[in-house]
Motif scaffolding. Structure first.
Motif, PDB file in Angstrom:
ATOM      1  N   GLY A  99       0.835  -1.200   0.000  1.00  0.00           N
ATOM      2  CA  GLY A  99       0.000   0.000   0.000  1.00  0.00           C
ATOM      3  C   GLY A  99       0.864   1.242   0.000  1.00  0.00           C
ATOM      4  N   ASP A 100       1.401   1.585  -1.161  1.00  0.00           N
ATOM      5  CA  ASP A 100       2.362   2.686  -1.279  1.00  0.00           C
ATOM      6  C   ASP A 100       1.669   3.926  -1.845  1.00  0.00           C
ATOM      7  N   VAL A 101       2.136   5.107  -1.410  1.00  0.00           N
ATOM      8  CA  VAL A 101       1.559   6.377  -1.876  1.00  0.00           C
ATOM      9  C   VAL A 101       1.585   6.472  -3.395  1.00  0.00           C
ATOM     10  N   VAL A 102       2.719   6.113  -3.995  1.00  0.00           N
ATOM     11  CA  VAL A 102       2.874   6.247  -5.446  1.00  0.00           C
ATOM     12  C   VAL A 102       1.863   5.372  -6.180  1.00  0.00           C
ATOM     13  N   ILE A 103       1.632   4.160  -5.665  1.00  0.00           N
ATOM     14  CA  ILE A 103       0.692   3.251  -6.337  1.00  0.00           C
ATOM     15  C   ILE A 103      -0.723   3.814  -6.270  1.00  0.00           C
ATOM     16  N   TYR A 104      -1.137   4.309  -5.089  1.00  0.00           N
ATOM     17  CA  TYR A 104      -2.461   4.932  -4.979  1.00  0.00           C
ATOM     18  C   TYR A 104      -2.565   6.142  -5.914  1.00  0.00           C
ATOM     19  N   ASP A 105      -1.503   6.925  -5.986  1.00  0.00           N
ATOM     20  CA  ASP A 105      -1.511   8.104  -6.862  1.00  0.00           C
ATOM     21  C   ASP A 105      -1.669   7.687  -8.321  1.00  0.00           C
ATOM     22  N   HIS A 106      -0.926   6.641  -8.720  1.00  0.00           N
ATOM     23  CA  HIS A 106      -1.063   6.142 -10.099  1.00  0.00           C
ATOM     24  C   HIS A 106      -2.475   5.624 -10.360  1.00  0.00           C
ATOM     25  N   MET A 107      -3.042   4.912  -9.381  1.00  0.00           N
ATOM     26  CA  MET A 107      -4.407   4.418  -9.551  1.00  0.00           C
ATOM     27  C   MET A 107      -5.368   5.590  -9.747  1.00  0.00           C
ATOM     28  N   PRO A 114      -0.218  12.864   4.136  1.00  0.00           N
ATOM     29  CA  PRO A 114      -1.199  13.962   4.183  1.00  0.00           C
ATOM     30  C   PRO A 114      -0.650  15.318   3.752  1.00  0.00           C
ATOM     31  N   LYS A 115       0.663  15.477   3.674  1.00  0.00           N
ATOM     32  CA  LYS A 115       1.248  16.769   3.297  1.00  0.00           C
ATOM     33  C   LYS A 115       1.596  16.849   1.812  1.00  0.00           C
ATOM     34  N   ASN A 116       1.213  15.839   1.041  1.00  0.00           N
ATOM     35  CA  ASN A 116       1.543  15.819  -0.381  1.00  0.00           C
ATOM     36  C   ASN A 116       0.634  16.800  -1.127  1.00  0.00           C
ATOM     37  N   LYS A 117       1.191  17.949  -1.492  1.00  0.00           N
ATOM     38  CA  LYS A 117       0.394  19.021  -2.096  1.00  0.00           C
ATOM     39  C   LYS A 117      -0.116  18.635  -3.476  1.00  0.00           C
ATOM     40  N   ALA A 118       0.684  17.920  -4.249  1.00  0.00           N
ATOM     41  CA  ALA A 118       0.271  17.560  -5.608  1.00  0.00           C
ATOM     42  C   ALA A 118      -0.941  16.635  -5.578  1.00  0.00           C
ATOM     43  N   ILE A 119      -0.904  15.640  -4.703  1.00  0.00           N
ATOM     44  CA  ILE A 119      -2.037  14.714  -4.615  1.00  0.00           C
ATOM     45  C   ILE A 119      -3.251  15.417  -4.021  1.00  0.00           C
ATOM     46  N   ARG A 120      -3.029  16.284  -3.032  1.00  0.00           N
ATOM     47  CA  ARG A 120      -4.149  17.015  -2.438  1.00  0.00           C
ATOM     48  C   ARG A 120      -4.854  17.869  -3.484  1.00  0.00           C
ATOM     49  N   LYS A 121      -4.077  18.458  -4.375  1.00  0.00           N
ATOM     50  CA  LYS A 121      -4.670  19.286  -5.428  1.00  0.00           C
ATOM     51  C   LYS A 121      -5.534  18.434  -6.353  1.00  0.00           C
ATOM     52  N   LYS A 122      -5.035  17.229  -6.720  1.00  0.00           N
ATOM     53  CA  LYS A 122      -5.817  16.351  -7.593  1.00  0.00           C
ATOM     54  C   LYS A 122      -7.075  15.856  -6.892  1.00  0.00           C
ATOM     55  N   VAL A 143     -20.510  12.720   6.424  1.00  0.00           N
ATOM     56  CA  VAL A 143     -19.362  12.091   5.762  1.00  0.00           C
ATOM     57  C   VAL A 143     -18.310  13.147   5.480  1.00  0.00           C
ATOM     58  N   ASP A 144     -17.064  12.791   5.745  1.00  0.00           N
ATOM     59  CA  ASP A 144     -15.925  13.642   5.360  1.00  0.00           C
ATOM     60  C   ASP A 144     -15.547  13.287   3.931  1.00  0.00           C
ATOM     61  N   PRO A 145     -15.804  14.183   2.957  1.00  0.00           N
ATOM     62  CA  PRO A 145     -15.542  13.827   1.560  1.00  0.00           C
ATOM     63  C   PRO A 145     -14.060  13.780   1.218  1.00  0.00           C
ATOM     64  N   GLU A 146     -13.223  14.422   2.026  1.00  0.00           N
ATOM     65  CA  GLU A 146     -11.790  14.424   1.700  1.00  0.00           C
ATOM     66  C   GLU A 146     -11.189  13.050   1.910  1.00  0.00           C
ATOM     67  N   ARG A 147     -11.539  12.419   3.041  1.00  0.00           N
ATOM     68  CA  ARG A 147     -11.017  11.081   3.300  1.00  0.00           C
ATOM     69  C   ARG A 147     -12.003   9.994   2.900  1.00  0.00           C
ATOM     70  N   GLY A 148     -13.262  10.363   2.703  1.00  0.00           N
ATOM     71  CA  GLY A 148     -14.266   9.368   2.353  1.00  0.00           C
ATOM     72  C   GLY A 148     -14.612   8.485   3.522  1.00  0.00           C
ATOM     73  N   VAL A 149     -14.897   9.097   4.707  1.00  0.00           N
ATOM     74  CA  VAL A 149     -15.201   8.320   5.903  1.00  0.00           C
ATOM     75  C   VAL A 149     -16.410   8.911   6.607  1.00  0.00           C
ATOM     76  N   LEU A 150     -17.108   8.059   7.361  1.00  0.00           N
ATOM     77  CA  LEU A 150     -18.236   8.492   8.165  1.00  0.00           C
ATOM     78  C   LEU A 150     -17.716   9.206   9.410  1.00  0.00           C
ATOM     79  N   THR A 151     -18.264  10.390   9.692  1.00  0.00           N
ATOM     80  CA  THR A 151     -17.827  11.130  10.885  1.00  0.00           C
ATOM     81  C   THR A 151     -18.919  11.256  11.929  1.00  0.00           C
ATOM     82  N   PHE A 203      -5.080   5.129   8.938  1.00  0.00           N
ATOM     83  CA  PHE A 203      -5.037   4.477   7.627  1.00  0.00           C
ATOM     84  C   PHE A 203      -4.165   3.237   7.755  1.00  0.00           C
ATOM     85  N   VAL A 204      -4.778   2.047   7.688  1.00  0.00           N
ATOM     86  CA  VAL A 204      -4.079   0.787   7.942  1.00  0.00           C
ATOM     87  C   VAL A 204      -4.301  -0.152   6.768  1.00  0.00           C
ATOM     88  N   ASP A 205      -3.206  -0.526   6.107  1.00  0.00           N
ATOM     89  CA  ASP A 205      -3.280  -1.490   4.997  1.00  0.00           C
ATOM     90  C   ASP A 205      -4.338  -1.100   3.967  1.00  0.00           C
TER      91      ASP A 205
END
Length: 713
Positions: free
Chosen positions: A461-469, A494-502, A643-651, A672-674
């Protein structure tokens, strides 16, 4: 009286009765000099005795012994021959001669003398033992014959059984050797040698448990013998019993604290347990005690793995001063400078390393990375291609070069060929599968790209793989799945500005005017990937103003089964709560009585939450949806969800409780686990029924075979 004493001593020494008083005085003088440590003068006195009385048998023995002590072997032999000639029918004469021959190193002649002694006295134990020892090197069967004769005379001789065990072991008869060692132990249980021999034999036979038992017995006999603890430590280490090995080596360290070797082995144990900081401390101690330069890069290696890169660099620079051309020092130093983003420094060192070791694939690989970071991609390509020339199956080089081409959109066919080869070599590498998915995407096949990326995420579960997906899903206008992938990437970084923008752009597409129930399905899908989970839970709450405190282990199994074991970690639970469907059962009955009247039905919401079923009521055309920048609000009848739309979770969630009031569920924090968002803190409350509990979770382990064991009857 003087005459009587003279005659008595003369008889014992073999002096003739008519020997003069001068002879007696010479002998006494020799005794005095020998006791004073004046061997040469003693020998001189004894020589005078035999000159005056050539029949003085025992004096010749003394002369032989003193000559042996002075290293005069020929003179010792002459005296021993005199003894034999004076007493040719006395077996002790031949035993004495045999011992002198042994001292000379003439074992064959010694054996002849022992054989003669045995002819004169067939039951002479010393002769039998000496011949057994002699033939043990030349003829095992013959030696065993002599040892058997000893046992006929003395069946309790533990040493003989031991020697027979040694012979059987050398002859390739381990079972017989074990039998003889065992008999030796039966005769003398406190004897160390047979236990040690058995331990070594079991070790050779890979009978680990038996070897450990014998070494433990050796340690019982000699509890302060560091060599025994060291041998046992090696055995436990080879058997991957890290804690036992650590204990053994710590015992050695307590007995020999300045032995660098044991500090090294403690470092190796810590390495196996991935305790990098302690491994580094032990390696450092090994260096300080031995000043052996091999421990400098080893210490740096452990410090690097402990993420203490600046300290590691200091040790490596120290090692480079001592050995400026050491391949490992140059390699690790280059790698650490890359980790510190000191790319020019890394490149300088790695260029030197490649010049010294042009066939070192890893050195070239790291240099290629340095060149790439500095923007020298042509040079980087050349280095990677050189790596593959010398090591055609170097999968990391294939992956790096293939991905670099794919990411730049160049040489895509060659890139795919390399990446397929890398995946064939390491089919479970998430990084390689990601690269292959990325090149398929670049070649215009997003469908196959998604398949490879899904495989990659199962492995890592790597950041780059999720970003590519996210990028691939976005390219086919699947904004909801893209948002899901980018939200998961932000969970890891969580501090990745490029992914946050997308992700922000994807939310703008998904939320306004879209099918909000479809988006809610995506939220639930996070939890539906989970078949089971376990973790620790702490409860802090109130019921009718009475404080509640508990901690324990939580187990969940899809779709609606949950167990909470209340009690301190590592101890038997004081109470077990079983939840299934709409029922809650407390075990044992005594615990249920103590909890009588408590609102245990509130626990039902947890498996509903973990299964994703909690939001099912909102799958209705009548649902009302309100969206804002920070959350989505669902409302139908008396039920509400946020629902928090940024993380996609029930709050948040609200629903009526049949017993009164409304159950309120608020999830303030997630982990965020696995690849899954799992709650870190949940608040459960009903203001009318007057209960309020805050649940804190940690150590989540999802989708693991161990999670289902508590549910087995």
């Amino acid at each position: 009286m003087t005459v009587f004493c003279f005659l008595g001593i003369s008889f014992l020494l073999g002096l003739r009765a008519e020997a003069s008083s001068t002879t007696y005085l010479d002998y006494v003088r020799g005794l005095a000099e020998e006791r004073a440590g004046n061997i040469a003068k003693a020998l001189e006195a004894y020589e005078k005795v035999v000159q005056q009385d050539p029949q003085a048998l025992e004096v010749y023995r003394d002369i032989a012994q003193l000559n042996l002590r002075l290293g005069r072997l020929d003179a010792a032999l002459q005296a021993a021959e005199k003894v034999k000639n004076l007493a040719p029918n006395d077996p002790s004469s031949f035993l004495f001669l045999g011992n002198i021959r042994v001292a000379q190193g003439n074992l064959a002649k010694a054996a002849e003398a022992f054989e003669k002694a045995l002819q004169l006295d067939p039951g002479n134990l010393q002769a039998l033992e000496s011949l057994g020892n002699y033939y043990s090197v030349l003829d095992a069967d013959k030696a065993l014959g002599y040892y058997q004769r000893i046992l006929v005379i003395n069946p309790n001789d533990a040493e003989t059984y031991f020697q027979m065990g040694v012979l059987h072991q050398k002859s390739g008869k381990p079972l017989k050797a074990v039998e003889m060692y065992g008999r030796s132990i039966q005769k003398e249980p406190q004897q160390l040698a047979p236990h040690l021999a058995l331990a070594e034999l079991y070790e050779i036979q890979k009978s680990t448990a038996e070897a450990v038992g014998e070494y433990a017995e050796c340690i019982r006999l000699q509890p302060r013998n560091p060599l025994l603890y060291m041998r046992l430590g090696y055995l436990h280490y080879a058997n991957r019993d890290w804690e036992a090995a650590r204990s053994d080596f710590q015992n050695v360290r307590s007995l020999q604290p300045k032995d660098a070797t044991v500090h090294y082995w403690l470092a190796r144990v810590c390495e196996e347990q991935r305790q990098w900081g302690e491994a580094a401390r032990n390696a450092q101690s090994a260096y300080q005690l031995s000043r052996d330069v091999q421990f400098l890069p080893l210490t740096a290696y452990y410090l690097t793995l402990d993420h203490r890169i600046p300290e590691a660099v200091k040790w490596l620079e120290k090692a480079r001063k001592v050995d400026p051309e050491n391949v490992n020092v140059l390699l690790f130093l280059g790698m650490d400078y890359l980790d510190l983003n000191k790319t020019e420094k890394a490149r300088e060192i790695l260029i030197k390393g490649v010049a010294l070791y042009p066939n070192d694939a890893q050195m070239r690989f790291q240099l290629a990375m340095a060149e790439d970071r500095m923007g020298h991609f042509d040079d980087a390509q050349a280095q990677f291609q050189n790596v593959l020339k010398s090591d055609p199956k170097n999968a990391p080089a294939m992956n790096y070069l293939g991905y670099s081409w794919a990411d730049r959109g160049i040489r895509l066919e060659e890139a795919e060929t390399l990446l397929r080869q890398a995946v064939a070599l390491e089919p479970h590498s998430g990084a390689f599968l990601d690269s292959l998915g990325w090149v398929r995407f670049k070649r215009g096949d997003p469908k196959e790209a998604v398949l490879f990326l899904e495989q990659a995420l199962k492995e890592s579960g790597d950041v780059v793989i999720y970003d590519h997906m996210g990028d691939v899903q976005w390219s086919v206008q699947n904004a909801a799945e893209a948002l899901k992938a980018w939200n998961q990437a932000l969970g890891l970084d969580p501090k990745n500005k490029a992914i946050r923008k997308k992700a922000k752009e994807a939310r703008s597409r998904v939320l306004p005017g879209s099918d909000q129930r479809k988006y809610l399905n995506y939220i639930e899908g996070n939890l539906r990937q989970m078949a089971d989970v376990r973790g620790r839970v702490w409860v802090l709450g109130k019921w009718h103003h009475q404080p509640l405190r508990a901690e324990g282990a939580l187990y969940y199994q899809r779709p609606d089964r949950m167990i909470i074991d209340v009690g301190a970690a590592g101890q038997a639970p004081s109470a077990r709560f079983r939840v299934q469907g709409s029922t809650v059962v407390v075990e044992p009955p005594s615990a249920a009585e103590n909890l009588n009247g408590m609102p245990l039905q509130g626990l039902l919401c947890l498996p509903e939450f973990l299964s994703g079923k909690l939001t099912e009521p909102f799958d209705d055309q009548r649902v009302q949806v309100e969206s804002s920048k920070s959350r989505i609000h669902y409302h139908i009848g008396q039920q509400e969800a946020w629902v928090d739309p940024e993380r996609g979770v029930l709050t948040g969630f609200r629903r009526p409780n049949p017993q009164g009031g409304r159950d309120e569920i608020d999830v303030s924090e997630y982990d965020f686990v696995d690849g899954l968002w799992l709650p870190r803190e949940i608040r459960l409350r009903n203001r009318v029924l007057k209960w309020d509990a805050r649940l804190t979770f940690s150590g989540w382990v999802p989708n693991d075979p161990e999670n289902g064991k508590p549910f087995i009857p």
